[in-house]
Motif scaffolding. Sequence first.
Motif, PDB file in Angstrom:
ATOM      1  N   LEU A 236       0.832  -1.202   0.000  1.00 51.24           N
ATOM      2  CA  LEU A 236       0.000   0.000   0.000  1.00 51.24           C
ATOM      3  C   LEU A 236       0.867   1.252   0.000  1.00 51.24           C
ATOM      4  O   LEU A 236       1.901   1.317   0.687  1.00 51.24           O
ATOM      5  CB  LEU A 236      -0.921   0.003   1.221  1.00 51.24           C
ATOM      6  N   ASN A 237       0.451   2.259  -0.759  1.00 48.65           N
ATOM      7  CA  ASN A 237       1.184   3.522  -0.790  1.00 48.65           C
ATOM      8  C   ASN A 237       0.213   4.667  -0.538  1.00 48.65           C
ATOM      9  O   ASN A 237      -0.911   4.465  -0.108  1.00 48.65           O
ATOM     10  CB  ASN A 237       1.942   3.680  -2.117  1.00 48.65           C
ATOM     11  N   GLY A 238       0.654   5.873  -0.830  1.00 47.07           N
ATOM     12  CA  GLY A 238      -0.172   7.024  -0.497  1.00 47.07           C
ATOM     13  C   GLY A 238      -0.104   7.310   0.987  1.00 47.07           C
ATOM     14  O   GLY A 238       0.701   6.738   1.724  1.00 47.07           O
ATOM     15  N   SER A 239      -0.933   8.202   1.429  1.00 42.13           N
ATOM     16  CA  SER A 239      -0.909   8.608   2.838  1.00 42.13           C
ATOM     17  C   SER A 239      -1.982   7.876   3.641  1.00 42.13           C
ATOM     18  O   SER A 239      -2.904   7.282   3.084  1.00 42.13           O
ATOM     19  CB  SER A 239      -1.128  10.118   2.943  1.00 42.13           C
ATOM     20  N   ILE A 240      -1.846   7.938   4.950  1.00 38.82           N
ATOM     21  CA  ILE A 240      -2.901   7.430   5.824  1.00 38.82           C
ATOM     22  C   ILE A 240      -4.067   8.411   5.702  1.00 38.82           C
ATOM     23  O   ILE A 240      -3.902   9.603   5.959  1.00 38.82           O
ATOM     24  CB  ILE A 240      -2.420   7.350   7.278  1.00 38.82           C
ATOM     25  N   PRO A 241      -5.223   7.963   5.280  1.00 35.34           N
ATOM     26  CA  PRO A 241      -6.315   8.917   5.032  1.00 35.34           C
ATOM     27  C   PRO A 241      -6.765   9.645   6.292  1.00 35.34           C
ATOM     28  O   PRO A 241      -6.895   9.044   7.363  1.00 35.34           O
ATOM     29  CB  PRO A 241      -7.432   8.031   4.469  1.00 35.34           C
ATOM     30  N   LEU A 242      -6.991  10.947   6.151  1.00 34.06           N
ATOM     31  CA  LEU A 242      -7.496  11.745   7.268  1.00 34.06           C
ATOM     32  C   LEU A 242      -8.794  11.166   7.819  1.00 34.06           C
ATOM     33  O   LEU A 242      -9.067  11.241   9.013  1.00 34.06           O
ATOM     34  CB  LEU A 242      -7.745  13.186   6.810  1.00 34.06           C
ATOM     35  N   GLU A 243      -9.569  10.563   6.919  1.00 36.04           N
ATOM     36  CA  GLU A 243     -10.897  10.068   7.286  1.00 36.04           C
ATOM     37  C   GLU A 243     -10.860   8.948   8.309  1.00 36.04           C
ATOM     38  O   GLU A 243     -11.885   8.615   8.906  1.00 36.04           O
ATOM     39  CB  GLU A 243     -11.632   9.592   6.027  1.00 36.04           C
ATOM     40  N   ILE A 244      -9.687   8.355   8.513  1.00 33.73           N
ATOM     41  CA  ILE A 244      -9.595   7.280   9.502  1.00 33.73           C
ATOM     42  C   ILE A 244      -9.956   7.794  10.892  1.00 33.73           C
ATOM     43  O   ILE A 244     -10.398   7.036  11.763  1.00 33.73           O
ATOM     44  CB  ILE A 244      -8.178   6.644   9.484  1.00 33.73           C
ATOM     45  N   GLY A 245      -9.808   9.088  11.095  1.00 31.60           N
ATOM     46  CA  GLY A 245     -10.151   9.687  12.380  1.00 31.60           C
ATOM     47  C   GLY A 245     -11.641   9.715  12.668  1.00 31.60           C
ATOM     48  O   GLY A 245     -12.056  10.070  13.778  1.00 31.60           O
ATOM     49  N   GLN A 246     -12.459   9.337  11.676  1.00 33.14           N
ATOM     50  CA  GLN A 246     -13.909   9.280  11.875  1.00 33.14           C
ATOM     51  C   GLN A 246     -14.366   7.937  12.442  1.00 33.14           C
ATOM     52  O   GLN A 246     -15.536   7.776  12.777  1.00 33.14           O
ATOM     53  CB  GLN A 246     -14.614   9.544  10.542  1.00 33.14           C
ATOM     54  N   LEU A 247     -13.449   6.998  12.546  1.00 33.59           N
ATOM     55  CA  LEU A 247     -13.794   5.652  13.032  1.00 33.59           C
ATOM     56  C   LEU A 247     -13.575   5.600  14.539  1.00 33.59           C
ATOM     57  O   LEU A 247     -12.608   5.036  15.036  1.00 33.59           O
ATOM     58  CB  LEU A 247     -12.956   4.603  12.300  1.00 33.59           C
ATOM     59  N   HIS A 248     -14.499   6.165  15.272  1.00 34.60           N
ATOM     60  CA  HIS A 248     -14.306   6.420  16.702  1.00 34.60           C
ATOM     61  C   HIS A 248     -14.268   5.166  17.559  1.00 34.60           C
ATOM     62  O   HIS A 248     -13.880   5.234  18.724  1.00 34.60           O
ATOM     63  CB  HIS A 248     -15.414   7.353  17.200  1.00 34.60           C
ATOM     64  N   LEU A 249     -14.654   4.015  17.008  1.00 31.61           N
ATOM     65  CA  LEU A 249     -14.651   2.785  17.795  1.00 31.61           C
ATOM     66  C   LEU A 249     -13.363   1.984  17.640  1.00 31.61           C
ATOM     67  O   LEU A 249     -13.193   0.951  18.286  1.00 31.61           O
ATOM     68  CB  LEU A 249     -15.850   1.901  17.402  1.00 31.61           C
TER      69      LEU A 249
END
Length: 252
Positions: free
Chosen positions: A170-183
Amino acid sequence: MDSSSELKRVMSLVDALALFTIFVIPLPAHASPAEAQALLKWKSSLGNHSVSSLSSWTPSPRKATGSNLTVSPCAWYGISCNQAGSVIRINLIGANDEGTLDEFPFSSLSHLMYMDLSVNSVFGHILPQIDLLSNLTYLNLSINRFLGKIPTEISSLTKLEVLHLFFNGLNGSIPLEIGQLHLLSEVVLYLNQLHGSIPSSLGNLSKLARLYVYNNSLSGSIPPEMGYMINLKVLHMDTNFLTGLIPSTLGN
């Protein structure tokens, strides 16, 4: 009413309930033919090495209903179902499966809660359609040959608690959206080719206990927001290109 008459009345009610259960309540043995057909389509797209491990995945009818033959995947290798017969777990760890997710039946597995395809030879991309598995609590695609970016659509998996994607390409960045997975309680992304900075949105993951992002090409500084992860017990970020100071907020 004498005791014998009362007993007969109760037994009649029991018999009626039994018939209702048999003919009205759906049973796991034949409740999910659509899921079965969708999984068989994915199996047919896989390489020859997958045939032996998925030999129980057959279109053989489990039960005849009138003139229609229905098929259930609930007894297949690696498949578990709920009481209604819907697939809720797929565990094919180390099954020697080879292929892509291009034909994987994302739209047919709306009840899926657990998915483990680790230690196989699955390649290609992690598709955006993964957002259709909205009931997932556990996702493990580690030790495969996935390429490309972690799709931002992963943010739709709001029930996700464990995310393992380590040892891929896998490449690219860690998606910012991962911070929406609060559990999320565990995120394991090591041994990939991820680059860019560590997103500050990780600070939103107050339930996160374990974070492994080592052996990538991450750069920049450690965001101070990581100090908000008050349940963090294990943190591995070594073997990257991080710079700057260790933020004092980690003392939290």
